[in-house]
Enzyme design. Structure first.
Site, PDB file in Angstrom:
ATOM      1  N   THR A  17       0.817  -1.293  -0.074  1.00 35.15           N
ATOM      2  CA  THR A  17      -0.126   0.071  -0.004  1.00 35.15           C
ATOM      3  C   THR A  17       0.799   1.407   0.211  1.00 35.15           C
ATOM      4  O   THR A  17       0.383   2.365   0.008  1.00 35.15           O
ATOM      5  CB  THR A  17      -0.995  -0.081   1.249  1.00 35.15           C
ATOM      6  OG1 THR A  17      -0.097  -0.328   2.314  1.00 35.15           O
ATOM      7  CG2 THR A  17      -2.099  -0.976   1.144  1.00 35.15           C
ATOM      8  N   GLY A  18       2.210   1.162   0.127  1.00 34.20           N
ATOM      9  CA  GLY A  18       3.053   2.308  -0.152  1.00 34.20           C
ATOM     10  C   GLY A  18       2.721   2.900  -1.582  1.00 34.20           C
ATOM     11  O   GLY A  18       2.704   2.118  -2.421  1.00 34.20           O
ATOM     12  N   ARG A  19       3.374   4.140  -1.656  1.00 33.18           N
ATOM     13  CA  ARG A  19       3.173   4.764  -2.876  1.00 33.18           C
ATOM     14  C   ARG A  19       3.985   4.173  -3.967  1.00 33.18           C
ATOM     15  O   ARG A  19       3.716   3.657  -5.204  1.00 33.18           O
ATOM     16  CB  ARG A  19       3.654   6.362  -2.818  1.00 33.18           C
ATOM     17  CG  ARG A  19       3.528   7.047  -4.035  1.00 33.18           C
ATOM     18  CD  ARG A  19       3.743   8.518  -3.933  1.00 33.18           C
ATOM     19  NE  ARG A  19       5.242   8.529  -3.484  1.00 33.18           N
ATOM     20  CZ  ARG A  19       5.666   9.978  -3.200  1.00 33.18           C
ATOM     21  NH1 ARG A  19       5.145  10.969  -3.346  1.00 33.18           N
ATOM     22  NH2 ARG A  19       6.904   9.941  -2.882  1.00 33.18           N
ATOM     23  N   THR A 101      14.185  -2.187  -0.962  1.00 33.36           N
ATOM     24  CA  THR A 101      14.349  -1.324   0.210  1.00 33.36           C
ATOM     25  C   THR A 101      15.872  -0.976   0.325  1.00 33.36           C
ATOM     26  O   THR A 101      16.716  -2.063   0.051  1.00 33.36           O
ATOM     27  CB  THR A 101      14.075  -1.607   1.465  1.00 33.36           C
ATOM     28  OG1 THR A 101      12.654  -2.023   1.354  1.00 33.36           O
ATOM     29  CG2 THR A 101      14.013  -0.591   2.739  1.00 33.36           C
ATOM     30  N   GLU A 102      16.297   0.355   0.396  1.00 35.34           N
ATOM     31  CA  GLU A 102      17.845   0.572   0.543  1.00 35.34           C
ATOM     32  C   GLU A 102      17.965   1.138   1.929  1.00 35.34           C
ATOM     33  O   GLU A 102      16.916   1.303   2.851  1.00 35.34           O
ATOM     34  CB  GLU A 102      18.250   1.596  -0.443  1.00 35.34           C
ATOM     35  CG  GLU A 102      17.604   2.865  -0.619  1.00 35.34           C
ATOM     36  CD  GLU A 102      17.860   3.810  -1.697  1.00 35.34           C
ATOM     37  OE1 GLU A 102      19.114   3.946  -1.703  1.00 35.34           O
ATOM     38  OE2 GLU A 102      16.995   4.357  -2.244  1.00 35.34           O
ATOM     39  N   GLU A 219      31.550  -2.286 -10.068  1.00 30.12           N
ATOM     40  CA  GLU A 219      32.018  -1.042  -9.505  1.00 30.12           C
ATOM     41  C   GLU A 219      33.459  -1.238  -8.565  1.00 30.12           C
ATOM     42  O   GLU A 219      33.329  -2.581  -8.238  1.00 30.12           O
ATOM     43  CB  GLU A 219      31.027  -0.083  -8.898  1.00 30.12           C
ATOM     44  CG  GLU A 219      29.792   0.039  -9.588  1.00 30.12           C
ATOM     45  CD  GLU A 219      28.480   0.666  -8.724  1.00 30.12           C
ATOM     46  OE1 GLU A 219      28.620   0.335  -7.497  1.00 30.12           O
ATOM     47  OE2 GLU A 219      27.614   1.322  -9.275  1.00 30.12           O
ATOM     48  N   HIS A 261      26.825   3.713  -4.671  1.00 29.76           N
ATOM     49  CA  HIS A 261      26.306   2.922  -3.636  1.00 29.76           C
ATOM     50  C   HIS A 261      27.242   2.746  -2.496  1.00 29.76           C
ATOM     51  O   HIS A 261      28.440   2.921  -2.352  1.00 29.76           O
ATOM     52  CB  HIS A 261      26.307   1.542  -4.590  1.00 29.76           C
ATOM     53  CG  HIS A 261      25.381   1.718  -5.622  1.00 29.76           C
ATOM     54  ND1 HIS A 261      25.717   1.407  -6.883  1.00 29.76           N
ATOM     55  CD2 HIS A 261      23.855   2.006  -5.708  1.00 29.76           C
ATOM     56  CE1 HIS A 261      24.690   1.309  -7.850  1.00 29.76           C
ATOM     57  NE2 HIS A 261      23.565   1.977  -7.081  1.00 29.76           N
TER      58      HIS A 261
END
Length: 306
Positions: A17-19, A101-102, A219, A261
């Site tokens: 339900t999060g945007r 998620t970060e 990287e 990152h």
């Protein structure tokens, strides 16, 4: 064929339900043959729906409603609650977990990866955009809206693995423009600790008959390239041509700096771009100077006319 997911893959979205998750769910449903998003989980929101996907308070409720095991979950909950969400998914039989998620604490990520290993589950991420099988299915925000993903990705013989979500699409788009489609593209995440590395995904691509070459985006920072080189030279079951692009070469002159990152902090000589390029080259992996060079290098390695 493909790796990790296909048109029959069922998955849920935790934090639906999060945007961001609402948009992500729409993108997955609209793309390709239409993802089978069989439920969403947000505590306290049971009874609602998101784009026709029923919402539940718990993963257990979602599995019970589906009436069969659910293969995957896309986790989009805030960092403080991600560990609990992933634990809940694993303990309810979810086999494949894509963590969008970060900024999740490293200790939490380590615990999630350990639990997944004990249960035979696989984590992609955290801080990733997910997985896409061109024209078939995507699991996560990879490629963005369906119409954009359809332009960037095309079916074909090249597997793509990238620490950067955006560069997964950039490299795939470059390949598509050159007539080289992708078998599966995986955004593995740019954090210091992630669930699946290059070397851990290579056996899946080696077993996939559709995949004839691999492109990776990497990287400075971390030791994943050393693991990949070791796998290619000592453990590979099918020698696939691999072309790599190394970003952030300038960081060799800036020890201790973080580039983009969380996983790109250079802590020693082995973490530098130059050292990684040398290690990859010693394993027979071609390192492109520019992204635009990748398609021709792949064709050369595959024995296809440029």
């Amino acid at each position: 064929m493909s790796i990790l997911i296909d048109e029959s893959t069922t998955f849920i979205v935790q934090g639906i339900t999060g945007r961001e998750a609402v948009n992500l769910t729409r993108e997955c449903i609209d793309y390709g043959r239409g993802a089978q998003v069989v439920g969403g989980v947000t505590p306290g929101r049971k009874g609602r729906d998101v784009h026709g996907v029923p919402v539940f308070d718990t993963v257990e409720q979602a599995v019970e409603h589906h009436g069969a095991s659910i293969k995957g979950s896309v986790v989009t909950v805030p960092p403080a609650f991600t560990k609990d969400a992933v634990f809940e998914a694993i303990e309810n039989g979810i086999e494949l977990i894509v963590i969008v998620t970060e900024r999740i604490p490293r200790g939490d990520v380590a615990q999630m990866v350990e639990l997944a290993s004990r249960h035979g589950a696989r984590i992609i991420g955290p801080n990733c955009l997910g997985i896409i099988v061109p024209d078939v299915i995507k699991m996560g925000g990879i490629g963005g809206p369906a119409k954009d993903a359809a332009k960037a990705y095309s079916p074909g013989p090249v597997g793509v693995i990238s620490r950067s979500g955006g560069m997964t699409t950039e490299m795939s788009s470059t390949l598509t423009a050159a007539g080289l489609g992708q078998s599966t593209a995986v955004s593995i995440g740019g954090d210091a600790i992630i669930g699946s590395s290059y070397a851990e995904l290579m056996p899946l691509f080696e077993q996939d008959e559709q995949t004839e070459a691999i492109v990776i985006y990497t990287e400075p920072g971390g030791r994943m390239e050393a693991e990949l080189a070791r796998h290619v030279t000592e453990e590979s079951t099918r020698k696939l041509p691999i072309v790599a692009f190394m970003a952030g070469r300038f960081m060799d002159e800036m020890p201790g700096m973080s580039f983009g990152h969380a996983g790109t902090i250079v802590e020693g000589k082995e973490d530098t771009a130059a050292e990684k390029i040398e290690r990859l080259a010693s394993a027979g992996i071609v390192v492109a100077e520019e992204i635009a060079e990748i398609p021709d290098l792949v064709k050369e390695r595959m024995g296809v006319a440029a």
